[in-house]
Scaffold this active site. Structure first.
Site, PDB file in Angstrom:
ATOM      1  N   SER A 164      42.867  40.332  36.805  1.00 57.56           N
ATOM      2  CA  SER A 164      41.706  39.571  37.284  1.00 57.56           C
ATOM      3  C   SER A 164      40.462  40.089  36.589  1.00 57.56           C
ATOM      4  O   SER A 164      40.373  41.278  36.256  1.00 57.56           O
ATOM      5  CB  SER A 164      41.554  39.754  38.791  1.00 57.56           C
ATOM      6  OG  SER A 164      40.286  39.283  39.198  1.00 57.56           O
ATOM      7  N   TYR A 193      40.446  42.867  47.370  1.00 60.00           N
ATOM      8  CA  TYR A 193      41.055  42.200  46.215  1.00 60.00           C
ATOM      9  C   TYR A 193      40.819  43.007  44.938  1.00 60.00           C
ATOM     10  O   TYR A 193      41.748  43.316  44.189  1.00 60.00           O
ATOM     11  CB  TYR A 193      40.470  40.788  46.070  1.00 60.00           C
ATOM     12  CG  TYR A 193      41.029  40.024  44.896  1.00 60.00           C
ATOM     13  CD1 TYR A 193      42.320  39.496  44.934  1.00 60.00           C
ATOM     14  CD2 TYR A 193      40.275  39.838  43.732  1.00 60.00           C
ATOM     15  CE1 TYR A 193      42.836  38.796  43.855  1.00 60.00           C
ATOM     16  CE2 TYR A 193      40.788  39.138  42.647  1.00 60.00           C
ATOM     17  CZ  TYR A 193      42.072  38.621  42.712  1.00 60.00           C
ATOM     18  OH  TYR A 193      42.584  37.940  41.646  1.00 60.00           O
TER      19      TYR A 193
END
Ligand SMILES: [Zn+2]
Length: 656
Positions: A540, A553
């Site tokens: 990510s 996250y």
């Protein structure tokens, strides 16, 4: 066997070839008649050419078409009068025959006509149907097969001894039919090969085939040979790592990655454990044309080197007597029988392996029924060699063209039901890989109606479920070569002061721990990958440029990233590469609903269109873009790269 003919369905098939298409499909629907490109049909039509002259045209099944799904375009028109003259020549070599057929097609671009075209041409009837019916093979490959066939059919068929297909067979049949056919003759039995029927129209020819096959079925029933009897199978077992090692050995001998498809169902396992499996399995296939896909014999046990030695000896026994010089094919087996493993079908692709399994499924029936009639015997090894090394059969295999990059390899993708995961499945399939697709959604199991895709419902946070999924994947394809760690969660936005234990643990469990378990379980498989293992981590942008409110996250993706880097250090000595890509702003995934997109765009004072392209390059990043990069990272372009981290985000000022 019942006729499936239905006038209403037949009427759906319009045009002069309509009835031919319809009844060919009826034959193709029954796997005990024809399998995977086997069998062929034809029709002779009188047509006007451009000069208004009448001409007899033979439409015969083109290669590359299956009877089950054939269309009018699958029939190749050839000049009937010319082809009949060819069949009357004293001799014609295979290359000459192919040249003449290809230069006397009446439609440019039609598929190559069947190698049995001459045979169809010499039969006087308008419609000709040819199958490799299982039951006819059982009777003709039992002791006194020719006598049995004669007693069964009387003068309704002409009996042809085994002759290799091509010019010689056509010439032989033309003579035999002229000399032996009577008013009752409706077909021909080609011993150890199959059945022909013929008639004035499509229905007559088709129903004669059904009638002839039914006679053999009834005979088998009368002789108590219809039910396929096998001893009760004792459960077998094999560790997935052992199968992966076996696949490595087979692929090394084949010179390319191969798919291994295990079948340990009761029938295959019982046959593998049959007290006489050596005698029954080591004679040859049910009908000679299987040999191009299966090789003459299955390997008994798992000694790949010994199989190669035997295969080489077989080649050397027969090649010197061949008309022209032969080059030996690879010496790897295409089938394996083992008391513990059961049956393994081996192919260059998952589809090839599935076909091999189907062929042997029917072969077991043919063998055991012939056995019940007194003893199974196949055609001679010499005959098998001639078919296996027949140029026309080899050409069928060559026509498939250059293989895609990942042919014979296996990819496992997590989170595969939607978004980037789904796009990865497509990207790997397009490159020729077989794919094991895991997702916690039950929908994944329904996506998989093709031999190269296995969809499995699996909660990746359950290590036992992961182990079972790997078992299933290795049973279906033989190993795992490439791993795409994609499944992940994005917990609801919370500032650090308010991050809930639940959200934190879920992020760590799915995004980190599950991937650790999968890496651990996959390592022994990746080590045996024929072209070395590869792992792609879907990371990510947050690893490099975290955002406020995304602590759980961002931390979990960063932990995964670090895990990948350490793995790259540790597994490089096994040849395993592990690379990460960091996508951002991929909006065509399940996470992003239209409403969410609209609200985010509004928050930035942008239109949705502007928001989608809010990056340095002003471009939109799609799931497919990410998936293509993931697939390329497993390919030759990245062959010398491990531990790389590549952004795919359209450019982000905080990342550069
Ligand atoms: Zn045939």
């Amino acid at each position: 066997m019942k006729s499936l003919w239905n006038d209403a369905d037949a009427a759906q098939h319009a045009g002069p070839l309509g009835p031919r298409v319809y009844s060919s499909r009826l034959l193709g629907r029954d796997k005990s008649l024809v399998l995977h490109g086997g069998g062929n049909t034809s029709v002779k039509l009188r047509e006007k050419n451009l000069f208004g002259e009448e001409q007899d045209v033979l439409y015969v099944k083109g290669s590359g078409w299956d009877l089950e799904s054939i269309e009018a375009a699958g029939f190749t028109p050839v000049d009937l009068a010319y082809v009949r003259r060819l069949a009357g020549l004293p001799a014609l070599s295979d290359p000459q025959m192919v040249n003449e057929l290809n230069t006397h097609m009446l439609r440019a671009g039609a598929p190559a006509p069947s190698v049995e075209t001459l045979l169809h041409a010499v039969l006087p009837h308008a419609y000709v149907d040819h199958t490799h019916a299982d039951v006819v093979l059982s009777v003709s490959n039992a002791p006194r097969g020719a006598e049995r066939i004669r007693a069964l059919y009387g003068d309704r068929v002409v009996i042809i001894p085994y002759v290799m297909p091509g010019f010689d067979l056509a010439a032989y049949c033309a003579r035999a039919l002229r000399d032996e056919a009577g008013p009752k003759t409706i077909g021909m039995v080609l011993l150890s090969h199959g059945m022909f029927s013929f008639g004035a129209d499509a229905r007559e020819s088709y129903e004669r085939m059904i009638e002839l096959v039914s006679i053999a079925e009834d005979e088998l029933a009368r002789q108590q040979a219809w039910a396929v009897r096998l001893p009760e199978a004792r459960p077998g077992s094999v560790a997935r790592q052992t199968l992966a090692e076996l696949r490595g050995a087979v692929s090394a001998v084949a010179g390319a990655p191969m798919i291994l498809r295990r079948n340990a169902g009761p029938k295959f396992l019982a046959f593998a454990q049959h007290p006489e499996v050596a005698r029954l399995s080591q004679q040859g296939p049910a009908t000679p044309d299987h040999v191009i896909r299966t090789k003459p014999l299955p390997m008994l046990g798992t000694d790949v080197a010994a199989f190669g030695t035997q295969y080489t000896a077989y080649f050397e026994r027969h090649a010197p007597q061949a008309k022209d010089a032969k080059t030996m094919l690879d010496t790897a087996p295409r089938m394996l029988l083992d008391r513990e493993i059961g049956f393994v079908a081996i192919g260059r692709t998952a589809k090839d392996a599935a076909i091999v399994e189907d062929l042997y499924d029917h072969t077991i029936d043919v063998i055991l029924r012939a056995e019940a009639l007194g003893g199974w015997r196949a055609v001679s090894e010499r005959d098998l060699f001639e078919i296996e090394y027949w140029d026309l059969e080899q050409a069928k295999l060559r026509r498939s063209g250059a293989a895609p990059a990942f042919t014979g390899e296996v990819a496992l993708v997590t989170g595969a039901a939607s978004g980037i995961g789904r796009a990865c499945v497509d990207a790997f399939l397009r490159r020729g890989a077989a794919v094991v697709a895991l997702d916690r959604s039950a929908a994944i199991a329904e996506t998989a109606n093709r031999p190269d895709l296995l969809g499995l419902q699996c909660d990746v946070t359950d290590p036992q479920a992961l182990a079972r999924a790997l078992d299933d994947g290795v049973e279906r394809f033989g190993g795992i070569d490439m791993l795409v760690l994609n499944a992940g969660v994005f917990p609801a936005t919370q500032p650090v002061a308010e991050v809930s234990q639940d959200a934190w643990r879920t992020a760590m469990s799915v995004n980190v721990e599950a991937n650790l378990h999968l890496l651990q379980l996959s390592h022994p498989l990746l080590k045996h990958a024929p072209r070395s293992g590869r792992v792609v981590v879907i990371g990510s942008k947050n690893v490099i440029a975290p955002g406020p409110g995304a602590a759980a996250y961002s931390a979990s993706k960063a932990a995964l990233n670090q895990l990948a880097r350490v793995t790259a250090l540790e597994w490089a000595s096994d040849g395993i590469r592990i690379n990460a890509l960091h996508p951002d702003a991929v909006y065509d995934t399940g996470l992003w609903t239209d409403a969410l997109l609209a609200s985010r765009a509004k928050a930035y004072g942008m239109s949705v269109e502007q928001y989608r392209r809010k990056n340095l390059l002003g471009t939109e990043v799609t799931s497919r873009d990410v998936a293509e990069l993931a697939a390329e990272m497993c390919g030759p372009l990245f062959a010398k790269t491990t531990a790389a981290q590549v952004p795919i985000d359209g450019g982000n000022a905080r990342v550069v």
